[in-house]
Design a protein around this motif. Structure first.
Motif, PDB file in Angstrom:
ATOM      1  N   LEU A  43       2.527  -8.611  -8.006  1.00 17.10           N
ATOM      2  CA  LEU A  43       1.874  -8.755  -6.710  1.00 17.10           C
ATOM      3  C   LEU A  43       2.464  -7.773  -5.698  1.00 17.10           C
ATOM      4  O   LEU A  43       1.725  -7.163  -4.909  1.00 17.10           O
ATOM      5  CB  LEU A  43       2.031 -10.188  -6.210  1.00 17.10           C
ATOM      6  CG  LEU A  43       1.454 -10.483  -4.811  1.00 17.10           C
ATOM      7  CD1 LEU A  43      -0.035 -10.213  -4.768  1.00 17.10           C
ATOM      8  CD2 LEU A  43       1.769 -11.916  -4.412  1.00 17.10           C
ATOM      9  N   ALA A  44       3.779  -7.618  -5.723  1.00 13.63           N
ATOM     10  CA  ALA A  44       4.425  -6.696  -4.789  1.00 13.63           C
ATOM     11  C   ALA A  44       3.962  -5.266  -5.016  1.00 13.63           C
ATOM     12  O   ALA A  44       3.688  -4.520  -4.065  1.00 13.63           O
ATOM     13  CB  ALA A  44       5.948  -6.798  -4.926  1.00 13.63           C
ATOM     14  N   ILE A  45       3.851  -4.884  -6.304  1.00 12.90           N
ATOM     15  CA  ILE A  45       3.390  -3.525  -6.611  1.00 12.90           C
ATOM     16  C   ILE A  45       1.948  -3.336  -6.167  1.00 12.90           C
ATOM     17  O   ILE A  45       1.581  -2.312  -5.578  1.00 12.90           O
ATOM     18  CB  ILE A  45       3.550  -3.243  -8.114  1.00 12.90           C
ATOM     19  CG1 ILE A  45       5.035  -3.226  -8.499  1.00 12.90           C
ATOM     20  CG2 ILE A  45       2.887  -1.921  -8.486  1.00 12.90           C
ATOM     21  CD1 ILE A  45       5.278  -3.099  -9.989  1.00 12.90           C
ATOM     22  N   SER A  46       1.099  -4.331  -6.426  1.00  9.54           N
ATOM     23  CA  SER A  46      -0.307  -4.234  -6.027  1.00  9.54           C
ATOM     24  C   SER A  46      -0.442  -4.145  -4.513  1.00  9.54           C
ATOM     25  O   SER A  46      -1.243  -3.358  -3.988  1.00  9.54           O
ATOM     26  CB  SER A  46      -1.082  -5.447  -6.549  1.00  9.54           C
ATOM     27  OG  SER A  46      -1.037  -5.507  -7.956  1.00  9.54           O
ATOM     28  N   LEU A  47       0.343  -4.955  -3.799  1.00  4.12           N
ATOM     29  CA  LEU A  47       0.296  -4.895  -2.334  1.00  4.12           C
ATOM     30  C   LEU A  47       0.805  -3.556  -1.810  1.00  4.12           C
ATOM     31  O   LEU A  47       0.312  -3.048  -0.802  1.00  4.12           O
ATOM     32  CB  LEU A  47       1.127  -6.037  -1.746  1.00  4.12           C
ATOM     33  CG  LEU A  47       0.487  -7.420  -1.759  1.00  4.12           C
ATOM     34  CD1 LEU A  47       1.482  -8.479  -1.295  1.00  4.12           C
ATOM     35  CD2 LEU A  47      -0.771  -7.446  -0.883  1.00  4.12           C
ATOM     36  N   ALA A  48       1.797  -2.990  -2.501  1.00  6.01           N
ATOM     37  CA  ALA A  48       2.307  -1.682  -2.079  1.00  6.01           C
ATOM     38  C   ALA A  48       1.225  -0.612  -2.214  1.00  6.01           C
ATOM     39  O   ALA A  48       1.039   0.225  -1.323  1.00  6.01           O
ATOM     40  CB  ALA A  48       3.535  -1.313  -2.907  1.00  6.01           C
ATOM     41  N   PHE A  49       0.461  -0.645  -3.327  1.00  8.71           N
ATOM     42  CA  PHE A  49      -0.609   0.327  -3.517  1.00  8.71           C
ATOM     43  C   PHE A  49      -1.730   0.123  -2.501  1.00  8.71           C
ATOM     44  O   PHE A  49      -2.229   1.087  -1.906  1.00  8.71           O
ATOM     45  CB  PHE A  49      -1.158   0.233  -4.944  1.00  8.71           C
ATOM     46  CG  PHE A  49      -0.373   1.030  -5.940  1.00  8.71           C
ATOM     47  CD1 PHE A  49      -0.480   2.411  -5.985  1.00  8.71           C
ATOM     48  CD2 PHE A  49       0.486   0.409  -6.838  1.00  8.71           C
ATOM     49  CE1 PHE A  49       0.246   3.161  -6.904  1.00  8.71           C
ATOM     50  CE2 PHE A  49       1.223   1.146  -7.753  1.00  8.71           C
ATOM     51  CZ  PHE A  49       1.106   2.521  -7.794  1.00  8.71           C
ATOM     52  N   SER A  50      -2.156  -1.123  -2.333  1.00  6.46           N
ATOM     53  CA  SER A  50      -3.247  -1.377  -1.396  1.00  6.46           C
ATOM     54  C   SER A  50      -2.823  -1.088   0.039  1.00  6.46           C
ATOM     55  O   SER A  50      -3.588  -0.533   0.830  1.00  6.46           O
ATOM     56  CB  SER A  50      -3.726  -2.820  -1.525  1.00  6.46           C
ATOM     57  OG  SER A  50      -2.671  -3.737  -1.239  1.00  6.46           O
ATOM     58  N   GLY A  51      -1.571  -1.453   0.393  1.00  6.71           N
ATOM     59  CA  GLY A  51      -1.072  -1.140   1.734  1.00  6.71           C
ATOM     60  C   GLY A  51      -0.939   0.349   1.954  1.00  6.71           C
ATOM     61  O   GLY A  51      -1.226   0.862   3.041  1.00  6.71           O
ATOM     62  N   GLY A  52      -0.524   1.075   0.906  1.00  2.00           N
ATOM     63  CA  GLY A  52      -0.439   2.529   1.018  1.00  2.00           C
ATOM     64  C   GLY A  52      -1.799   3.163   1.235  1.00  2.00           C
ATOM     65  O   GLY A  52      -1.945   4.102   2.021  1.00  2.00           O
ATOM     66  N   ALA A  53      -2.823   2.649   0.521  1.00  2.72           N
ATOM     67  CA  ALA A  53      -4.179   3.160   0.713  1.00  2.72           C
ATOM     68  C   ALA A  53      -4.662   2.874   2.129  1.00  2.72           C
ATOM     69  O   ALA A  53      -5.318   3.716   2.754  1.00  2.72           O
ATOM     70  CB  ALA A  53      -5.123   2.536  -0.307  1.00  2.72           C
ATOM     71  N   PHE A  54      -4.331   1.701   2.649  1.00  2.00           N
ATOM     72  CA  PHE A  54      -4.731   1.331   4.007  1.00  2.00           C
ATOM     73  C   PHE A  54      -4.096   2.256   5.046  1.00  2.00           C
ATOM     74  O   PHE A  54      -4.775   2.826   5.893  1.00  2.00           O
ATOM     75  CB  PHE A  54      -4.342  -0.123   4.279  1.00  2.00           C
ATOM     76  CG  PHE A  54      -4.533  -0.560   5.693  1.00  2.00           C
ATOM     77  CD1 PHE A  54      -5.798  -0.764   6.222  1.00  2.00           C
ATOM     78  CD2 PHE A  54      -3.429  -0.768   6.523  1.00  2.00           C
ATOM     79  CE1 PHE A  54      -5.970  -1.161   7.540  1.00  2.00           C
ATOM     80  CE2 PHE A  54      -3.591  -1.163   7.831  1.00  2.00           C
ATOM     81  CZ  PHE A  54      -4.864  -1.358   8.344  1.00  2.00           C
ATOM     82  N   VAL A  55      -2.769   2.426   4.947  1.00  2.00           N
ATOM     83  CA  VAL A  55      -2.063   3.244   5.927  1.00  2.00           C
ATOM     84  C   VAL A  55      -2.394   4.732   5.764  1.00  2.00           C
ATOM     85  O   VAL A  55      -2.700   5.429   6.737  1.00  2.00           O
ATOM     86  CB  VAL A  55      -0.539   3.020   5.810  1.00  2.00           C
ATOM     87  CG1 VAL A  55       0.218   3.965   6.732  1.00  2.00           C
ATOM     88  CG2 VAL A  55      -0.196   1.576   6.140  1.00  2.00           C
TER      89      VAL A  55
ATOM     90  N   GLY B 166     -10.900   0.115   1.896  1.00  2.00           N
ATOM     91  CA  GLY B 166     -10.639  -0.411   0.561  1.00  2.00           C
ATOM     92  C   GLY B 166      -9.248  -1.010   0.453  1.00  2.00           C
ATOM     93  O   GLY B 166      -9.057  -2.069  -0.154  1.00  2.00           O
ATOM     94  N   GLY B 167      -8.245  -0.343   1.053  1.00  2.00           N
ATOM     95  CA  GLY B 167      -6.895  -0.882   1.019  1.00  2.00           C
ATOM     96  C   GLY B 167      -6.778  -2.193   1.769  1.00  2.00           C
ATOM     97  O   GLY B 167      -6.098  -3.127   1.322  1.00  2.00           O
ATOM     98  N   ALA B 168      -7.483  -2.294   2.905  1.00  2.00           N
ATOM     99  CA  ALA B 168      -7.445  -3.533   3.682  1.00  2.00           C
ATOM    100  C   ALA B 168      -8.095  -4.685   2.917  1.00  2.00           C
ATOM    101  O   ALA B 168      -7.565  -5.801   2.867  1.00  2.00           O
ATOM    102  CB  ALA B 168      -8.138  -3.323   5.026  1.00  2.00           C
ATOM    103  N   LEU B 169      -9.257  -4.420   2.298  1.00  2.00           N
ATOM    104  CA  LEU B 169      -9.946  -5.463   1.541  1.00  2.00           C
ATOM    105  C   LEU B 169      -9.133  -5.898   0.328  1.00  2.00           C
ATOM    106  O   LEU B 169      -9.046  -7.096   0.019  1.00  2.00           O
ATOM    107  CB  LEU B 169     -11.326  -4.961   1.113  1.00  2.00           C
ATOM    108  CG  LEU B 169     -12.338  -4.722   2.249  1.00  2.00           C
ATOM    109  CD1 LEU B 169     -13.623  -4.116   1.699  1.00  2.00           C
ATOM    110  CD2 LEU B 169     -12.625  -6.017   3.003  1.00  2.00           C
ATOM    111  N   ALA B 170      -8.521  -4.909  -0.354  1.00  2.00           N
ATOM    112  CA  ALA B 170      -7.714  -5.250  -1.529  1.00  2.00           C
ATOM    113  C   ALA B 170      -6.494  -6.067  -1.132  1.00  2.00           C
ATOM    114  O   ALA B 170      -6.129  -7.039  -1.809  1.00  2.00           O
ATOM    115  CB  ALA B 170      -7.285  -3.966  -2.245  1.00  2.00           C
ATOM    116  N   SER B 171      -5.861  -5.708  -0.014  1.00  2.00           N
ATOM    117  CA  SER B 171      -4.692  -6.469   0.444  1.00  2.00           C
ATOM    118  C   SER B 171      -5.089  -7.906   0.804  1.00  2.00           C
ATOM    119  O   SER B 171      -4.380  -8.860   0.458  1.00  2.00           O
ATOM    120  CB  SER B 171      -4.054  -5.773   1.655  1.00  2.00           C
ATOM    121  OG  SER B 171      -3.572  -4.495   1.306  1.00  2.00           O
TER     122      SER B 171
END
Length: 298
Positions: free
Chosen positions: A6-18, A285-290
């Motif tokens: 979960l932490a890795i997935s959130l890191a990727f989605s948060g990175g896409a968002f930022v 996409g990053g916001a929705l995934a997060s």
């Protein structure tokens, strides 16, 4: 719950968002500068942030050549990559890269302007990509047959981009004209600048103006310092005024885009709009995934 996953997935989605949001805002800001800055003629360009359009000219005694092809140009950028494999997949890894620091000259119907390309986002129209078995395609390598066989298993990819004399160039950056003939003369400010310069070598200043050898400058001696500085400032101004004006374009001191492009403003603006849209989609996409990860995994 798989906390590490979960932490890795959130890191990727948060990175896409930022990252997507940052890229979108960056391109929109650059687009605003491009559209809000009118194209100027070199002779009448105002001092400061300016947009120019003209043809590239080869500077006298300039011998710029592409480092990988040897072809004549006025500016280049290159990259050398090596193909590597871990047994499952192959990928290209960068070995060397660089860009030219040679100054450019842009000319329009009214005059010429020198361009310092340091810090610029350069977008040339000429781009060559090819591959080979030598790390440096122009370097003469005297290898025996055995070394040639050992090297045959390696594969390199070369990329070279160039600007050539005679090509059109769109340029936006900080425009300055040097030479006192183009600038107002402020006697008091010029005198003060000379005095500050002299005071940096105070021992020399005392040697010139301390007539009573007291180790300090009295009021009368300071008056002579000011008179001599005023004369020196006037002489420097006349010498600078006699020199021809020199127009230069360089990287702005503020956070404004510095772009040199073979493409015109309209094509650049269209590309920036599409890139801003892509950044916005990544951000969304990053916001929705997060949000999905938080709601469904916690």
């Amino acid at each position: 719950m798989d906390v590490p996953g979960l932490a890795i997935s959130l890191a990727f989605s948060g990175g896409a968002f930022v990252g997507g949001g940052w890229w979108c805002l960056r391109r929109l800001t650059q687009l605003r500068f491009l559209l809000d800055t009118p194209t100027s003629k070199i002779r009448s360009a105002a001092q400061g942030y300016t947009e120019l359009y003209g043809l590239l000219r080869e500077l006298p005694q300039s011998q710029v050549r592409g480092p990988l092809t040897g072809k004549p140009c006025v500016w280049w950028r290159f990259k050398i990559e090596e193909q590597r494999s871990d047994g499952k997949q192959r990928e290209w890894r960068s070995l060397e890269s660089g860009s030219s620091d040679a100054w450019l000259e842009l000319e329009d119907a009214t005059g010429a302007c020198l361009i310092n390309p340091h810090g610029a986002e350069v977008r040339p129209s000429t781009r060559e990509v090819w591959s080979g078995k030598q790390r440096h395609p122009l370097r003469v390598q005297q290898q025996n047959r055995l070394l040639g066989l050992l090297n045959s298993g390696r594969r390199y990819r070369y990329t070279e981009e160039r600007l050539h004399a005679g090509e059109p160039l769109y340029a936006i950056g900080e425009f300055r004209t040097t030479g006192a003939s183009q600038q107002g003369f402020d006697p008091a400010a010029a005198q003060g600048a000379v005095i500050r310069e002299w005071k940096s070598d105070f021992a020399g200043l005392l040697q010139r103006f301390d007539q009573d050898a007291s180790g300090q400058l009295e009021d009368a001696e300071w008056q002579r310092v000011r008179q001599a500085a005023a004369t020196e400032a006037a002489v420097r101004h006349r010498q600078a005024a006699a020199a021809p004006a020199r127009n230069e374009l360089r990287k702005p001191s503020e956070a404004q885009p510095f772009i040199l492009s073979s493409k015109g403003e309209d094509e650049l603006a269209r590309g920036f709009r599409w890139q801003a849209l892509a950044g916005a989609l990544f951000c969304l996409g990053g916001a929705l995934a997060s949000a999905w990860l938080v709601n469904n995994q916690l």
